[in-house]
Design a protein around this motif. Structure first.
Motif, PDB file in Angstrom:
ATOM      1  N   ASP A  90       0.797  -1.229   0.000  1.00  0.00           N
ATOM      2  CA  ASP A  90       0.000   0.000   0.000  1.00  0.00           C
ATOM      3  C   ASP A  90       0.829   1.278   0.000  1.00  0.00           C
ATOM      4  N   SER A  91       2.152   1.192   0.178  1.00  0.00           N
ATOM      5  CA  SER A  91       2.992   2.397   0.148  1.00  0.00           C
ATOM      6  C   SER A  91       4.443   2.010  -0.129  1.00  0.00           C
ATOM      7  N   LYS A  92       5.241   3.019  -0.454  1.00  0.00           N
ATOM      8  CA  LYS A  92       6.667   2.764  -0.674  1.00  0.00           C
ATOM      9  C   LYS A  92       7.354   2.355   0.623  1.00  0.00           C
ATOM     10  N   LYS A  93       6.884   2.920   1.725  1.00  0.00           N
ATOM     11  CA  LYS A  93       7.455   2.583   3.031  1.00  0.00           C
ATOM     12  C   LYS A  93       7.215   1.109   3.364  1.00  0.00           C
ATOM     13  N   SER A  94       6.008   0.624   3.083  1.00  0.00           N
ATOM     14  CA  SER A  94       5.724  -0.787   3.345  1.00  0.00           C
ATOM     15  C   SER A  94       6.489  -1.683   2.366  1.00  0.00           C
ATOM     16  N   LYS A  95       6.747  -1.178   1.155  1.00  0.00           N
ATOM     17  CA  LYS A  95       7.543  -1.954   0.206  1.00  0.00           C
ATOM     18  C   LYS A  95       8.971  -2.129   0.730  1.00  0.00           C
ATOM     19  N   GLU A  96       9.544  -1.062   1.291  1.00  0.00           N
ATOM     20  CA  GLU A  96      10.897  -1.141   1.843  1.00  0.00           C
ATOM     21  C   GLU A  96      10.958  -2.161   2.992  1.00  0.00           C
ATOM     22  N   GLU A  97       9.946  -2.113   3.858  1.00  0.00           N
ATOM     23  CA  GLU A  97       9.907  -3.069   4.970  1.00  0.00           C
ATOM     24  C   GLU A  97       9.757  -4.494   4.440  1.00  0.00           C
ATOM     25  N   PHE A  98       8.897  -4.684   3.442  1.00  0.00           N
ATOM     26  CA  PHE A  98       8.673  -5.999   2.845  1.00  0.00           C
ATOM     27  C   PHE A  98       9.982  -6.557   2.280  1.00  0.00           C
ATOM     28  N   GLU A  99      10.742  -5.702   1.586  1.00  0.00           N
ATOM     29  CA  GLU A  99      12.014  -6.143   1.008  1.00  0.00           C
ATOM     30  C   GLU A  99      13.006  -6.555   2.095  1.00  0.00           C
ATOM     31  N   LYS A 100      12.999  -5.854   3.226  1.00  0.00           N
ATOM     32  CA  LYS A 100      13.889  -6.214   4.333  1.00  0.00           C
ATOM     33  C   LYS A 100      13.492  -7.552   4.956  1.00  0.00           C
ATOM     34  N   LEU A 101      12.211  -7.864   4.892  1.00  0.00           N
ATOM     35  CA  LEU A 101      11.705  -9.111   5.469  1.00  0.00           C
ATOM     36  C   LEU A 101      11.583 -10.227   4.419  1.00  0.00           C
ATOM     37  N   SER A 102      12.276 -10.101   3.306  1.00  0.00           N
ATOM     38  CA  SER A 102      12.093 -11.041   2.193  1.00  0.00           C
ATOM     39  C   SER A 102      12.395 -12.493   2.580  1.00  0.00           C
ATOM     40  N   THR A 103      13.391 -12.727   3.413  1.00  0.00           N
ATOM     41  CA  THR A 103      13.678 -14.119   3.792  1.00  0.00           C
ATOM     42  C   THR A 103      12.547 -14.689   4.641  1.00  0.00           C
ATOM     43  N   ARG A 104      11.980 -13.882   5.506  1.00  0.00           N
ATOM     44  CA  ARG A 104      10.850 -14.342   6.317  1.00  0.00           C
ATOM     45  C   ARG A 104       9.628 -14.596   5.434  1.00  0.00           C
ATOM     46  N   VAL A 105       9.421 -13.727   4.442  1.00  0.00           N
ATOM     47  CA  VAL A 105       8.299 -13.901   3.514  1.00  0.00           C
ATOM     48  C   VAL A 105       8.474 -15.191   2.719  1.00  0.00           C
TER      49      VAL A 105
END
Length: 160
Positions: A90-105
């Motif tokens: 929903d935002s660029k900020k959440s995209k940055e967080e998502f990318e940092k959590l990519s291994t968990r995802v």
């Protein structure tokens, strides 16, 4: 004396009927809420409730989308799947967080797919099941925003 006993019995019967009706109503609401909790589509809908629906331009969609390609994992049984996703946030900020959590995802994706069979993930209903399950499992780990949509961009199911 006979009338007072009849009145007491009448009051007890009315109270009993009222309590039975109240218990039935409470039980009905409990079972209805429990049945709704089993539906992944309903869970996904409530998971993205806070996301305001707005039309995004193509550039905004690209700026808020993370791709994960070629994730290979076993399904239940001997089958396995190779799958790619596009996650719209929903935002660029959440995209940055998502990318940092990519291994968990990725771990969540593998765990989710490991509990499914090849028959469950075939067709549009299967794709919807995967998408809604991932939304339900990934949104709770995000603090800066919400996952809006999960698109399956490629899928290969290998049957053994």
């Amino acid at each position: 004396m006979f009338k007072s006993r009849m009145l007491q019995w009448l009051i007890m019967i009315l109270i009993s009927i009222t309590l039975i009706a109240l218990a039935g109503f409470v039980l009905w609401n409990y079972l209805d809420k429990q049945a709704q909790g089993d539906d992944p589509a309903l869970q996904a809908a409530t998971s993205v409730d806070g996301v305001k629906p707005k039309r995004l331009t193509a550039d905004q969609i690209v700026a808020q989308t993370v791709e994960m390609t070629d994730i290979t994992t076993n399904l239940t049984g001997k089958d396995f799947v190779k799958i790619s996703f596009a996650f719209e946030l929903d935002s660029k900020k959440s995209k940055e967080e998502f990318e940092k959590l990519s291994t968990r995802v990725k771990a969540i994706i593998i765990q989710t797919l490991a509990d499914m069979s090849a028959d469950q993930i075939r067709g549009s209903k299967g794709y919807d099941l995967i998408s809604t399950s991932l939304i339900n499992k990934i949104n709770p780990i995000l603090t800066a925003g919400k996952l809006r949509q999960v698109d399956i961009t490629n899928i290969n199911i290998v049957l053994n």
